[in-house]
Design an enzyme around this catalytic site. Structure first.
Site, PDB file in Angstrom:
ATOM      1  CG  HIS A   1     -31.247 -12.298 -44.015  1.00 52.35           C
ATOM      2  ND1 HIS A   1     -32.615 -12.181 -44.025  1.00 52.35           N
ATOM      3  CD2 HIS A   1     -30.977 -13.566 -43.617  1.00 52.35           C
ATOM      4  CE1 HIS A   1     -33.153 -13.337 -43.672  1.00 52.35           C
ATOM      5  NE2 HIS A   1     -32.184 -14.179 -43.416  1.00 52.35           N
TER       6      HIS A   1
ATOM      7  CD  GLU B   1     -35.961 -10.680 -43.877  1.00 47.89           C
ATOM      8  OE1 GLU B   1     -35.028 -10.689 -44.694  1.00 47.89           O
ATOM      9  OE2 GLU B   1     -36.277 -11.668 -43.193  1.00 47.89           O
TER      10      GLU B   1
ATOM     11  CB  SER C   1     -34.138 -15.732 -41.099  1.00 46.34           C
ATOM     12  OG  SER C   1     -33.791 -16.318 -42.326  1.00 46.34           O
TER      13      SER C   1
END
Length: 321
Positions: free
Chosen positions: A294, A228, A112
């Site tokens: 996620h 992502e 992330s």
């Protein structure tokens, strides 16, 4: 690109918080993550500032940099895991001592928002970092086996290996309710067929794009790109962020897209519409709905490593990691 020494049972792992602080975790979650890592055979220690928490659930730049420098400097520490993601790890990039880090290469893993700092370390210090579970990820119970299996394969062995799709996936807020989880059947999907190999870069798309125009952005031309994005994206922002990254790259060898959270509304229809905009993506291998990002579970992959992709057979093989 250098490879850090792999982790072994008995090694010390240091937990640092380059983004959000550990204060955001429940005591139960904190303890369970620690216990699970200890059950894998690791000694778990913590940066002195990881519980400091300011108005944005983080700590000062100085405190976060201090913990990272101490983790790399300490010869007893063999691996470094981040507490969790967030929004602000890129604040640290001008203040890190990349020579210190370069001279003390070791496993550094998170995902992330950690994409920014992991990529910067790879770019500036010349060794592979890893996009994979945070410390907090080890609090998760169901679907933990897949996550842990590929964490260990990537960080604890040297032989090339292939990743396969998890048979299930979940978009639940598992950290709020471990028991009442909803799983669905999972499989990777092919947008365009083919096979190739090359250096791997990527992670969280919106975070990686923050590095454009800085010394921390890697040369991604002719790489295999893994991307992502999280619940804050929508189809329109994902489309423009992908476009921006492809324009920076010029050419890539393959594209692998992590599975989206439902709240993003990046449905399969929307994603295919976005991919269709780019003629180059019809000419290279492209996989999507892959197990990173996620949703759960995720595998670990090497930033700056090397990978072989066969989108026809839906295989991903890491050869340098």
């Amino acid at each position: 690109m250098r490879i850090p020494v792999k982790l072994n049972v008995g090694d010390e792992i240091r937990i640092v918080a380059p983004s959000r602080s550990a204060g955001i975790l429940s005591k139960e979650g904190f303890d369970q993550a620690k216990n699970r890592l200890e059950d894998l055979g690791f000694k778990v220690t913590f940066g002195k500032n990881i519980l400091e928490s300011d108005l944005q659930n983080s700590s000062s730049i100085e405190q976060r940099v201090q913990d990272i420098h101490e983790a790399f400097h300490d010869t007893n520490v063999k691996g470094i895991l981040t507490v969790i993601g967030g929004f602000n790890s890129n604040e640290l990039l001008p203040y890190l001592d990349y020579e210190l880090i370069k001279n003390n290469p070791k496993v550094f893993c998170g995902y992330s928002d950690i994409t920014a700092i992991g990529t910067a370390i790879t770019t500036q210090s010349g060794f592979i970092t890893y996009s994979g579970p945070h410390f907090s990820s080890f609090h998760m119970e169901k679907a933990q086996e897949y996550q842990t299996t590929f964490f260990k394969k990537c960080l604890m062995q040297s032989e090339a290996y292939s990743v396969e799709s998890s048979p299930i996936w979940s978009d639940d807020a598992w950290y709020l309710d471990q028991e009442n989880r909803h799983f669905e059947e999972a499989n990777w999907k092919t947008y365009s067929e083919g096979s190739t190999k090359g250096p791997l870069y990527g992670g969280n798309l919106s975070t990686l794009n923050l590095l454009q125009g800085t010394p921390y952005m890697p040369a991604i031309k002719d790489c295999v790109l893994f991307i992502e994005d999280d619940e804050l994206t929508i189809p329109e922002t994902f489309a423009r962020d992908l476009t921006s990254l492809l324009q920076v790259a010029g050419n890539i060898k393959a594209l692998v897209v992590g599975r989206f959270q439902r709240v993003s509304k990046v449905t399969e229809e929307q994603l295919l519409f976005i991919l269709d905009k780019h003629p180059m993506l019809k000419e290279i291998p492209v996989l999507y709905d892959v197990n990173f990002g996620h949703t759960q579970p995720i595998f670990t992959f090497p930033i700056g490593g090397e990978v072989e992709i066969n989108s026809t057979n839906k295989t991903i093989t890491f050869t340098k990691f």
